[in-house]
Design an enzyme around this catalytic site. Structure first.
Site, mmCIF file in Angstrom:
data_model
loop_
_atom_site.group_PDB
_atom_site.id
_atom_site.type_symbol
_atom_site.label_atom_id
_atom_site.label_comp_id
_atom_site.label_asym_id
_atom_site.label_seq_id
_atom_site.Cartn_x
_atom_site.Cartn_y
_atom_site.Cartn_z
ATOM 1 N N ARG A 127 2.938 4.232 1.215
ATOM 2 C CA ARG A 127 3.863 4.463 2.336
ATOM 3 C C ARG A 127 4.144 3.193 3.141
ATOM 4 N NH1 ARG A 127 6.347 8.327 0.711
ATOM 5 N NH2 ARG A 127 6.641 9.601 2.513
ATOM 6 N N SER A 128 4.148 2.042 2.471
ATOM 7 C CA SER A 128 4.390 0.765 3.149
ATOM 8 C C SER A 128 5.860 0.381 3.198
ATOM 9 C CB SER A 128 3.596 -0.352 2.463
ATOM 10 O OG SER A 128 4.038 -0.513 1.122
ATOM 11 N N GLY A 129 6.725 1.135 2.503
ATOM 12 C CA GLY A 129 8.150 0.822 2.475
ATOM 13 C C GLY A 129 8.602 0.129 1.209
ATOM 14 N N GLY A 143 0.820 -1.199 0.000
ATOM 15 C CA GLY A 143 0.000 0.000 0.000
ATOM 16 C C GLY A 143 0.856 1.251 0.000
ATOM 17 N N ALA A 197 17.647 11.947 -2.854
ATOM 18 C CA ALA A 197 18.659 12.189 -1.813
ATOM 19 C C ALA A 197 18.969 10.912 -1.043
ATOM 20 C CB ALA A 197 18.175 13.278 -0.870
ATOM 21 N N ALA A 201 7.549 8.581 -11.965
ATOM 22 C CA ALA A 201 6.796 9.725 -11.444
ATOM 23 C C ALA A 201 7.196 11.018 -12.138
ATOM 24 C CB ALA A 201 7.038 9.859 -9.938
ATOM 25 N N HIS A 243 13.415 10.911 -2.331
ATOM 26 C CA HIS A 243 13.864 9.609 -2.847
ATOM 27 C C HIS A 243 15.263 9.726 -3.456
ATOM 28 C CE1 HIS A 243 10.208 6.791 -3.114
ATOM 29 N NE2 HIS A 243 9.906 7.737 -2.260
#
Length: 169
Positions: free
Chosen positions: A12-14, A10, A52, A36, A50
């Protein structure tokens, strides 16, 4: 590492962090294919965060639509594709032929000579969307995830930052 790993989860799940961790195990330069686009300030900040986090070993290739060509361009580097769900959304909004693009993606994936990790959202766990476009998107995303999971050597499902192995090599 498996040659092809699909990482689902989902929001922000990693997923992205796990994909980066898997690919970063390899020595030398690495490829990050970003689908994106920075359409607003929030997305621009997310992209910057992302980038960085990855550091200088990563070569970033931006491919909001031409994903198959980007995968070919990334060879022979170990590669992370982030994310298939945004790519699918980009295809749909541009009116592209999804079946044709998915077939080209599969061909590029199996020609890629190095390990590759693919990040995608699992979008079928919520309520049924109330409009036709959202239902079509959910159905196309589910079909793409199933198609790639069947061909992947390994499939992970991310839950609260932890990978659950769904399919192992």
């Amino acid at each position: 590492m498996a040659r092809m790993t699909l990482i689902l989860g989902g929001a922000r799940s990693g997923k992205s962090a796990e994909g980066e961790r898997l690919i970063a195990r390899h020595p030398g330069p690495l490829a990050y294919i970003a689908t994106a686009e920075a359409g607003d300030a929030e997305m621009a900040a997310r992209i910057a965060s992302h980038r960085a986090r990855r550091g200088p070993r990563w070569r970033t290739i931006e491919a909001p639509i031409a994903l198959a060509a980007a995968i070919s361009d990334a060879a022979p580097l170990p590669t992370l594709v982030d994310c298939l769900t945004l790519w699918l959304s980009n295809l749909m909004l541009a009116g592209n032929d999804i079946a044709l693009a998915a077939a080209a993606l599969e061909e590029a994936l199996f020609a890629h000579p190095a390990p590759i990790a693919l990040v995608a959202n699992e979008v079928g766990l919520g309520i049924v969307p109330d409009n036709a476009l959202a239902r079509r998107f959910r159905d196309e995303a589910g079909a793409l995830n199933q198609r790639l999971a069947a061909r992947a050597d390994r499939v992970l499902m991310m839950v609260a930052g932890y990978p659950i192995e769904v399919k192992r090599p």
